[in-house]
Each structure stands twice: as structure tokens, then as C-alpha cells.
Design a protein around this motif. Sequence first.
Motif, short mmCIF file in Angstrom:
data_model
loop_
_atom_site.label_atom_id
_atom_site.label_comp_id
_atom_site.label_asym_id
_atom_site.label_seq_id
_atom_site.Cartn_x
_atom_site.Cartn_y
_atom_site.Cartn_z
N ALA A 1 0.81 -1.22 0.00
CA ALA A 1 0.00 0.00 0.00
C ALA A 1 0.85 1.27 0.00
N LEU A 2 1.87 1.29 -0.84
CA LEU A 2 2.67 2.52 -0.95
C LEU A 2 1.88 3.54 -1.78
N TYR A 3 2.04 4.83 -1.45
CA TYR A 3 1.33 5.87 -2.20
C TYR A 3 2.04 6.02 -3.55
N PRO A 4 1.39 5.63 -4.64
CA PRO A 4 2.09 5.53 -5.92
C PRO A 4 2.56 6.87 -6.48
N HIS A 5 1.92 7.97 -6.07
CA HIS A 5 2.28 9.27 -6.66
C HIS A 5 3.37 9.97 -5.86
N MET A 6 3.80 9.36 -4.75
CA MET A 6 4.84 10.01 -3.93
C MET A 6 6.16 9.26 -4.09
N ASN B 1 6.64 8.95 0.78
CA ASN B 1 5.93 7.85 1.44
C ASN B 1 6.33 7.74 2.90
N PHE C 1 5.24 10.90 5.04
CA PHE C 1 3.80 11.17 5.15
C PHE C 1 3.27 11.00 6.58
N GLY C 2 3.59 9.85 7.17
CA GLY C 2 3.09 9.57 8.52
C GLY C 2 3.60 10.57 9.54
N GLU D 1 4.52 13.67 8.89
CA GLU D 1 3.89 14.96 8.62
C GLU D 1 2.49 15.01 9.21
N GLU D 2 1.80 13.87 9.13
CA GLU D 2 0.40 13.87 9.56
C GLU D 2 0.22 13.65 11.06
N ARG E 1 8.44 2.96 6.10
CA ARG E 1 7.33 3.85 6.40
C ARG E 1 6.81 3.56 7.82
N GLU F 1 -6.48 -0.63 0.87
CA GLU F 1 -5.31 -0.61 1.76
C GLU F 1 -4.59 0.73 1.70
N LEU F 2 -4.70 1.41 0.55
CA LEU F 2 -4.06 2.72 0.41
C LEU F 2 -4.66 3.70 1.42
N ASP G 1 -1.31 6.14 9.17
CA ASP G 1 -0.28 7.18 9.19
C ASP G 1 -0.78 8.45 9.86
N GLY G 2 -2.05 8.48 10.26
CA GLY G 2 -2.56 9.60 11.03
C GLY G 2 -3.32 10.64 10.22
N ARG H 1 -4.40 14.68 -0.14
CA ARG H 1 -3.01 14.28 -0.40
C ARG H 1 -2.87 12.93 -1.11
N LEU I 1 -4.21 11.13 -7.14
CA LEU I 1 -4.34 9.89 -7.91
C LEU I 1 -5.50 9.98 -8.91
#
Lengths: 385, 310
Positions: free
Chosen positions: A89-94, A99, A102-103, A105-106, A151, B201-202, B209-210, B219, B224
Motif C-alpha cells: 500500500a505505498l502511495y504511488p504518486h509520492m 511515502n 507522510f506519517g 507529517e500527519e 514507512r 489498503e491505500l 499514518d494519522g 493528499r 491519484l
Amino acid sequence: MAELSLTGTTKVFKDGGDEIVAVDNIDLDIEDGEFVVLVGPSGCGKSTTLRMIAGLDKPTSGTISIGGEAIQDRSPQERDIAMVFQSYALYPHMTVRGNMAFGLEESTDMTDAEIDETVTDAAETLGIANLLDRKPGALSGGQQQRVALGRAIVRNPEVFLLDEPLSNLDAKLRAQMRTELQQLQDDLGVTTIYVTHDQTEAMTMGDRIAILDGGRLQQLGTPMECYHEPANVFVAGFLGEPAMNFFDATVDGATLVSEEFTYALPDEIAAKTTDGAEVVLGIRPESIDITDDPDSSEGIPATIDVVEPHGDENAVHLRLGDQSEPTLTAMIDGMRYLASGQSVRVHFPTDSVHLFDAESGEAIHNRQLTNVDRVQEIGTAQSAD
Amino acid sequence: MSKPTQTRAENVARMLPELNYWRIALALVITFFFAFFIAPIWTGLVTSFKTGAAVTATTPFVPPGPGGFTLEKWGRAIDHLSTGFINSLIMTVPSTVVTVFLGSTAAYGLTLVDWGKRAQFAVLVLFLVGIFIPYQAVLVPLSDFWINIFPLVEVLAPVWELEFMEPAHARLLSLTITHVVYGIPLCMLLFRGYYLTLSDELVEAAKIDGASITTIYRRIILPLSKPMIGVVFIYQFTAIWNEFLFSLTLIGSSSSPAATVTLVLSGLGTDLSGIDFGLRMAGALFAALPTLIIYALFAEQFAKGLAADN
């Protein structure tokens, strides 16, 4: 880092009018820094249990607490956990850096410079510092797996959750990552729950393993305990490859009577059974003795059906008596030669047999280990890891 | 006993370029459709550069001769249509942007946010019903709503004191809002189909991740959605730009200061002396320019979006 405990945790899914109990009243206490593997066949409730700890599914009843604080009503965002998904489940656009950042930052108040430093450190630990500016699509499966781990570790969470993280890797890489993951968990000392259906991963990685079936916890113990002293037929059959051999039998005094053979029980085992009880006799393939001496009259007559060489050892599939299908698997030394079709006699050493109640499946008697101390030593060494 | 391994015919065949009957057929079909689609556009284009005399004297698809060429028709067309053109832009751009945004947030809320499957389904049904309401069925209630129930002209009364603003522009605003409302259901459906293909899952990873629901949209999901935004933007822009019935109902007259380009175009080049084909063609091509530009700008995303959706 903190201890994690589940008390009477239950999850019921409603499917139309039907209720499906995915997780049934599980109690689990995991110590601070411990590596626990949840293992079981598909649909045993292991992933649901993990998702409840993560907050992605809400338990129907029961409590979940981290560090003594009940968290079952909190959203995933409010729990200090990190999770590695089977699909990564990696963010494909980052980028990889994006990736991993992200956690942070949030969920933290860290400055950009601090985040960048943390990410770079974690990437160096995992050997992916050179990939930081690439996108996930440009990475191999093994590299993506490391990014998913990265991550999770940058967050420095109280609990690490891993959902079949190695199942998408090829066999060689999987074995390598198994060791690496253990090492990493050892270094970080974070309480970790690892879900897998692979009993090899469970046996080799966990400080303790929790075996689940049908939503129920079957046994919780060190890998050695679970292997040598299974609580029931399910655990005995699930752990070990090739699996334990089972025979249905009836107790007749101090003798077990099965369709294929009779087996004399030593007094101490016979004392644990009642006359006429239906039982299951279990014996692991590596405990079976095979004699190819034609003059021997000891043991049960059998015919060799197939011999599978594994290199260091050979798996032998045998037909007992005049059966048409092989019902017994034994492991013999790789150097020993036995031919298909050969008539032999098999013997079950009395100190290695297991006996289970046929109805409940509960263990009546487990094998007597000759070097108990050694096994316990291995067990404790693993727990201390 | 060796025989020649190739006959004469085979040798000749080997020298010819490799021609496959399927490829020839394909080329012919493509040529046919190219001609089929390009012919009217080409005819319109050459006609728009002809003088009135040249239009009647030459075959429609033949370019004008030196004496029959003129730019006068284009000049007049642009002159006539410029106000409508600007009005259309003022209406189309915001309504397209707002529709795309609301459509995608609605789809996000109905697919990737967890708040009760039954409720989500009920809302989805409402959206689907919205797609199938015919324009004609709402014309009367629509104009009644904007004139009697919610008269924007009165609500925004102080605004018309400003320079360049006229009360008629209230109608343009009503039209903009109407297009947004009418466009949301289908845009939602297009985005929904795309979001269903994204892995749950994304979103779950982002939650862990919060990230909050809005952060996940901003984001993760929005970046996407780029390919689908391209598709929906082109579709919605073209539909709103070319729309005539709502414009006619809500604005009414092509002489209104708020008239859209389609309204003005409908009367262009027709008067008592007959139809001025050159002027009509120039006007039509001029009015079609923005949609052509949008296609060119979003072509890559459009193709990606269609590929992703299938």
C-alpha cells in the motif's frame, strides 16, 4: 513501546441475515518488546484480529489495550501503531521519501528538517537511502517491501503490525527478509504482531506464536512448546512439514486398536486414558523408525509408495498393511536408500507418540522429550531475543 | 537430389514488402472514417473563407479562388459572438471546475469513506436517479424556481450597481448553478468507477499514518484522480459549453447581455435576405474553438483516464 492485550475480543460480521463470527473471544497478552506471530489457515481470524488492533475494524465486544490504556474505541489515527500491508500500500504518486515522511507529517509536530533526518536515518538502516527520490512503481518487489517497512519504522510506534509482509516475495528473498526482520525488531525493541499463514515463518520468527483456527485461539506458546506439546489435534497438524500423521483408534485396556494396526501403550500413557475411549494417535514423520530387515517381526508391516528426496532427508510415503493409498509419511536420513514398492516395518517409539481425544481434539498425552533441557534452552533463548 | 527450395512465385513474394491483408483492411477503414469525419469540418472551414458569391458559385468542399477569398465573415462572426463567447466562458469554466470537484468528493465519500454501507447505497441511488431526470421535465419548475422561489436578481440586488454588471447576469449565475447541480450525478458515477479500482489498503495505510478524511482526499485521492479528472473535465466542459436548452429557458433571448454563445449562434447569419452560409460556418467554428483547445490540453490525461477506467 508497550504491552498489548486483548480481552474477550470478538468480531461478528453481518452478512445479510447471517452472522459470521470471525474472531471468537480471544484473550492475548503480549509483553513489551515481544515478537508474536499470529498464524493459522485462511479465514482463521488472524487478519481480522490484526485489523482490530489497528483500528480498521471495530471489535463487536471485548477490549484491546496498549500500555494499559483501552483503545478499542479510538480511530486508527489516534492509536500509536504502524502497519505493513500485504500489498505494501505505498502511495504511488509520492517518492520513497514522500511515502516515509507522510506519517510523520500527519501525526507529529516535527519540523521538515527533523522529518527529513528521521527518514534518511531509517532509509540508511534499511539500505534504501539511494532510492529515496524514486517512485514506488520504479522499485522491485523487495525494495517496495523495504519502503513499506521503512514507512512503519520512521513512526517509532508503540506497536508494529505486519500483515503477511513477505508473501509477495520470492522464496530466497523471503528467507533473507525473515532474518532481517527479526534482527530489525530485535534492534528496535518494538512490540510486534506478525500475521502469516506460513508455519515456517511462525516457527522461525516468533518469540511466541498464537495459533488460530475458526476465530478461536488454539494455543499460545513458544514455537518449541507449540511444536512438541501441541494443545490439540489442530495445532499438532498445522505445525510441521510434512504434517504429523494421525490415526483414529480405540483404547482397549493398554492397547490402541485402529483399522490398520494395534499399538501397545506404555503404562504411564495408558493411565491417562479410559477403556473404550475414542482417541487419535499422532506421530511426527521424523520420529518414525523404518526397518527394512525382512526377518524382523516388530512394528507394523508397510509398503513404500513414493520416496521424495529433499537432499538432507527423504520423505517416505507408506501404505500400511494392505491399504491402497499411502496414509503414513516418514522422514528418513538423506543417505539412506529405500525403494518404491519395498516391504518394510514401521515402528512408533513410545516416547514420541501423541494422543488426542477424538471428540474434543484436546491433547491427552504429548511426546516425552529426551532432552527437555535443551528444548527449553532454545525456547528461552528465542524469548529473550 | 537437391530441389530448389523456393518456387519463382515465392521468390517474388519475398521481394514485396510484407503486406498483411488485415493491415490493408485496417488502413482502408481508418482512411474512410478519417474522410467521413473530416469532410464536414473541412467544408465548413473553406466555406467560412468564401464571399457570398463564391459560396453559391463553387462546390462546397473546394477552397475559394483568389477572387472569392475573404476574412470578412470571420470578422463579423467574432464581432457578433464575442459577448456570448465571454458569457459562456464565465459560466462554463466555474461550473465545470465546481462539478468536477463536487463529483469527485461525492464519489470519495461513497466509496472510500466508511460510514455505513446501507446509507451509502441509499445516497448512491439518489445520485443515479439524478442522472436519468430528462432536461425537458425540469424546464418549467427550473425557471419557476429561479424567477419566483429564489430570484437571484433580487437576492444580489446591490451587485448590479457595480460597473459591467447588469441584472441579466443573475440569469447567467442561475445557469451556472443549474449546470453544476445537473452535472454532479454523472461526474460522481465516473469518479466512483475509478475509485472502486483503488486499493482500500491505500486509504487504510493513510489512516494509520494519522491522516484525516479530508487529508486523505487532498493528499492521496485527489493526486491519484488526475487521469479521471481529465476525462470528466473534457466531458463536462463540452456538455456545458454546447448546452442550449437550459440557456434558452433561463436566459431567454439571444439579445440579452447574458446570452451564451450557443444562443447567439442559433440566430447568426439568418435574416430576411436568406442564410449567410459563410458567416454561419465562421461562427460555428469560432464557437467550437474552446472545446477543441480543451481536448488538445487534456488529450493525454483523457487517454490515460479511459485506459485506467477499463
